[in-house]
Design a protein around this motif. Sequence first.
Motif, PDB file in Angstrom:
ATOM      1  N   SER A   1       0.697  -1.126  -0.057  1.00  0.00           N
ATOM      2  CA  SER A   1       0.177  -0.117  -0.107  1.00  0.00           C
ATOM      3  C   SER A   1       0.759   1.401   0.146  1.00  0.00           C
ATOM      4  CB  SER A   1      -0.969   0.093   1.115  1.00  0.00           C
ATOM      5  OG  SER A   1      -0.348   0.230   2.334  1.00  0.00           O
ATOM      6  N   PHE A   2       2.242   1.144   0.164  1.00  0.00           N
ATOM      7  CA  PHE A   2       3.120   2.331  -0.090  1.00  0.00           C
ATOM      8  C   PHE A   2       2.822   3.086  -1.222  1.00  0.00           C
ATOM      9  CE2 PHE A   2       6.228   0.510   3.288  1.00  0.00           C
ATOM     10  CZ  PHE A   2       5.604   0.923   4.301  1.00  0.00           C
ATOM     11  N   LYS A   3       2.811   4.362  -1.275  1.00  0.00           N
ATOM     12  CA  LYS A   3       2.583   5.214  -2.512  1.00  0.00           C
ATOM     13  C   LYS A   3       3.950   4.912  -3.338  1.00  0.00           C
ATOM     14  CE  LYS A   3       1.406   9.514  -4.112  1.00  0.00           C
ATOM     15  NZ  LYS A   3       1.161  10.949  -4.050  1.00  0.00           N
ATOM     16  N   LYS A   4       3.843   4.587  -4.473  1.00  0.00           N
ATOM     17  CA  LYS A   4       4.882   4.833  -5.374  1.00  0.00           C
ATOM     18  C   LYS A   4       4.910   5.850  -6.315  1.00  0.00           C
ATOM     19  CE  LYS A   4       5.724  -0.284  -4.887  1.00  0.00           C
ATOM     20  NZ  LYS A   4       4.657  -0.834  -4.086  1.00  0.00           N
ATOM     21  N   ILE A   5       5.823   6.345  -6.743  1.00  0.00           N
ATOM     22  CA  ILE A   5       6.137   7.716  -7.404  1.00  0.00           C
ATOM     23  C   ILE A   5       6.675   7.114  -8.865  1.00  0.00           C
ATOM     24  CG2 ILE A   5       6.997   9.836  -8.068  1.00  0.00           C
ATOM     25  CD1 ILE A   5       6.875  10.320  -5.003  1.00  0.00           C
ATOM     26  N   GLU A   6       6.046   7.282  -9.729  1.00  0.00           N
ATOM     27  CA  GLU A   6       6.545   6.985 -10.975  1.00  0.00           C
ATOM     28  C   GLU A   6       7.388   8.262 -11.562  1.00  0.00           C
ATOM     29  OE1 GLU A   6       6.081   4.157 -12.922  1.00  0.00           O
ATOM     30  OE2 GLU A   6       5.036   3.446 -11.178  1.00  0.00           O
ATOM     31  N   PRO A   7       8.484   8.060 -12.350  1.00  0.00           N
ATOM     32  CA  PRO A   7       9.329   9.072 -12.810  1.00  0.00           C
ATOM     33  C   PRO A   7       8.497  10.018 -13.945  1.00  0.00           C
ATOM     34  CG  PRO A   7      10.256   6.885 -12.903  1.00  0.00           C
ATOM     35  CD  PRO A   7       9.209   6.601 -12.623  1.00  0.00           C
ATOM     36  N   THR A   8       7.514   9.465 -14.421  1.00  0.00           N
ATOM     37  CA  THR A   8       6.841  10.386 -15.321  1.00  0.00           C
ATOM     38  C   THR A   8       5.975  11.280 -14.785  1.00  0.00           C
ATOM     39  OG1 THR A   8       5.422   8.537 -15.635  1.00  0.00           O
ATOM     40  CG2 THR A   8       7.081   8.563 -17.265  1.00  0.00           C
ATOM     41  N   THR A   9       5.508  10.988 -13.691  1.00  0.00           N
ATOM     42  CA  THR A   9       4.924  12.035 -13.068  1.00  0.00           C
ATOM     43  C   THR A   9       5.319  13.128 -12.403  1.00  0.00           C
ATOM     44  OG1 THR A   9       4.737  10.745 -10.979  1.00  0.00           O
ATOM     45  CG2 THR A   9       3.219  10.104 -12.449  1.00  0.00           C
ATOM     46  N   LEU A  10       6.678  13.211 -12.373  1.00  0.00           N
ATOM     47  CA  LEU A  10       7.369  14.422 -11.650  1.00  0.00           C
ATOM     48  C   LEU A  10       7.695  15.175 -12.896  1.00  0.00           C
ATOM     49  CD1 LEU A  10       9.700  12.566  -9.180  1.00  0.00           C
ATOM     50  CD2 LEU A  10       7.764  13.624  -8.904  1.00  0.00           C
ATOM     51  N   SER A  11       7.862  16.301 -12.572  1.00  0.00           N
ATOM     52  CA  SER A  11       8.423  17.512 -13.473  1.00  0.00           C
ATOM     53  C   SER A  11       9.690  17.647 -13.503  1.00  0.00           C
ATOM     54  CB  SER A  11       7.587  18.959 -13.178  1.00  0.00           C
ATOM     55  OG  SER A  11       8.588  19.403 -11.926  1.00  0.00           O
ATOM     56  N   PRO A  12      10.429  17.838 -14.525  1.00  0.00           N
ATOM     57  CA  PRO A  12      11.626  18.022 -14.646  1.00  0.00           C
ATOM     58  C   PRO A  12      12.646  18.915 -13.566  1.00  0.00           C
ATOM     59  CG  PRO A  12      10.924  18.246 -16.858  1.00  0.00           C
ATOM     60  CD  PRO A  12       9.685  18.338 -15.924  1.00  0.00           C
ATOM     61  N   GLU A  13      11.777  19.990 -13.101  1.00  0.00           N
ATOM     62  CA  GLU A  13      12.221  20.996 -12.035  1.00  0.00           C
ATOM     63  C   GLU A  13      12.430  19.968 -10.704  1.00  0.00           C
ATOM     64  OE1 GLU A  13       9.441  21.817 -13.802  1.00  0.00           O
ATOM     65  OE2 GLU A  13      10.428  23.112 -15.262  1.00  0.00           O
ATOM     66  N   GLU A  14      11.287  19.058 -10.499  1.00  0.00           N
ATOM     67  CA  GLU A  14      11.251  18.416  -9.162  1.00  0.00           C
ATOM     68  C   GLU A  14      12.436  17.202  -9.273  1.00  0.00           C
ATOM     69  OE1 GLU A  14       7.092  17.902  -7.582  1.00  0.00           O
ATOM     70  OE2 GLU A  14       7.049  17.162  -9.555  1.00  0.00           O
ATOM     71  N   ILE A  15      12.687  16.828 -10.411  1.00  0.00           N
ATOM     72  CA  ILE A  15      13.886  15.721 -10.687  1.00  0.00           C
ATOM     73  C   ILE A  15      15.219  16.468 -10.420  1.00  0.00           C
ATOM     74  CG2 ILE A  15      14.842  14.117 -12.172  1.00  0.00           C
ATOM     75  CD1 ILE A  15      12.103  13.751 -13.453  1.00  0.00           C
ATOM     76  N   ALA A  16      15.203  17.726 -10.935  1.00  0.00           N
ATOM     77  CA  ALA A  16      16.457  18.571 -10.667  1.00  0.00           C
ATOM     78  C   ALA A  16      16.505  18.662  -9.343  1.00  0.00           C
ATOM     79  CB  ALA A  16      16.636  19.547 -11.633  1.00  0.00           C
ATOM     80  N   LYS A  17      15.715  19.065  -8.664  1.00  0.00           N
ATOM     81  CA  LYS A  17      15.584  19.428  -7.100  1.00  0.00           C
ATOM     82  C   LYS A  17      15.979  18.136  -6.237  1.00  0.00           C
ATOM     83  CE  LYS A  17      12.100  19.450  -4.472  1.00  0.00           C
ATOM     84  NZ  LYS A  17      10.782  19.829  -3.845  1.00  0.00           N
ATOM     85  N   TYR A  18      15.592  16.935  -6.415  1.00  0.00           N
ATOM     86  CA  TYR A  18      15.891  15.784  -6.056  1.00  0.00           C
ATOM     87  C   TYR A  18      17.358  15.246  -6.352  1.00  0.00           C
ATOM     88  CZ  TYR A  18      11.068  15.128  -4.647  1.00  0.00           C
ATOM     89  OH  TYR A  18       9.878  14.993  -4.271  1.00  0.00           O
ATOM     90  N   GLU A  19      17.779  15.551  -7.423  1.00  0.00           N
ATOM     91  CA  GLU A  19      19.224  15.275  -7.747  1.00  0.00           C
ATOM     92  C   GLU A  19      20.059  16.104  -7.066  1.00  0.00           C
ATOM     93  OE1 GLU A  19      19.460  15.305 -11.936  1.00  0.00           O
ATOM     94  OE2 GLU A  19      18.669  13.349 -12.386  1.00  0.00           O
ATOM     95  N   GLN A  20      19.868  17.477  -6.743  1.00  0.00           N
ATOM     96  CA  GLN A  20      20.639  18.321  -6.195  1.00  0.00           C
ATOM     97  C   GLN A  20      20.927  18.006  -4.716  1.00  0.00           C
ATOM     98  OE1 GLN A  20      19.202  22.199  -6.991  1.00  0.00           O
ATOM     99  NE2 GLN A  20      19.959  22.492  -9.187  1.00  0.00           N
ATOM    100  N   ALA A  21      19.669  17.386  -4.150  1.00  0.00           N
ATOM    101  CA  ALA A  21      19.598  17.302  -2.726  1.00  0.00           C
ATOM    102  C   ALA A  21      20.534  16.025  -2.387  1.00  0.00           C
ATOM    103  CB  ALA A  21      18.243  16.955  -2.163  1.00  0.00           C
ATOM    104  N   ILE A  22      20.406  14.988  -3.585  1.00  0.00           N
ATOM    105  CA  ILE A  22      21.288  13.875  -3.430  1.00  0.00           C
ATOM    106  C   ILE A  22      22.815  14.207  -3.481  1.00  0.00           C
ATOM    107  CG2 ILE A  22      21.902  11.645  -4.561  1.00  0.00           C
ATOM    108  CD1 ILE A  22      18.853  11.653  -5.344  1.00  0.00           C
ATOM    109  N   ASN A  23      23.073  14.972  -4.318  1.00  0.00           N
ATOM    110  CA  ASN A  23      24.424  15.267  -4.763  1.00  0.00           C
ATOM    111  C   ASN A  23      25.053  16.401  -3.792  1.00  0.00           C
ATOM    112  OD1 ASN A  23      24.411  13.421  -6.934  1.00  0.00           O
ATOM    113  ND2 ASN A  23      23.630  14.793  -8.322  1.00  0.00           N
ATOM    114  N   LYS A  24      24.353  17.178  -3.013  1.00  0.00           N
ATOM    115  CA  LYS A  24      24.837  18.012  -2.239  1.00  0.00           C
ATOM    116  C   LYS A  24      25.865  17.698  -1.157  1.00  0.00           C
ATOM    117  CE  LYS A  24      22.810  20.757   1.211  1.00  0.00           C
ATOM    118  NZ  LYS A  24      21.255  21.481   1.640  1.00  0.00           N
ATOM    119  N   LYS A  25      26.917  18.394  -1.095  1.00  0.00           N
ATOM    120  CA  LYS A  25      28.014  17.881  -0.042  1.00  0.00           C
ATOM    121  C   LYS A  25      27.498  18.249   1.317  1.00  0.00           C
ATOM    122  CE  LYS A  25      31.803  17.900  -3.127  1.00  0.00           C
ATOM    123  NZ  LYS A  25      33.066  18.415  -3.406  1.00  0.00           N
ATOM    124  N   LYS A  26      27.819  17.400   2.124  1.00  0.00           N
ATOM    125  CA  LYS A  26      27.393  17.783   3.779  1.00  0.00           C
ATOM    126  C   LYS A  26      28.371  18.620   4.367  1.00  0.00           C
ATOM    127  CE  LYS A  26      24.910  13.856   4.495  1.00  0.00           C
ATOM    128  NZ  LYS A  26      24.761  12.604   5.373  1.00  0.00           N
TER     129      LYS A  26
END
Length: 66
Positions: A41-66
């Motif tokens: 029942s966990f919500k699964k997000i399909e990559p096609t439902t995200l806008s390119p801006e949201e994907i870029a935001k997630y990628e930046q958060a992943i690659n951001k140095k601590k």
Amino acid sequence: MSKCRYCNKEITWMKEGRKNVPVEGDGTVHTCQERKDAIKSFKKIEPTTLSPEEIAKYEQAINKKK
């Protein structure tokens, strides 16, 4: 002993390789239908439902140095 968060049965945790595995009192691996249903029942997000801006935001958060 601890309790399963899904079905509240008494379980213990045993190390199997690198993973911790829930074990019931009789020594069998604990699997319950409530957990299986909860994981389905966990919500699964399909990559096609995200806008390119949201994907870029997630990628930046992943690659951001601590």
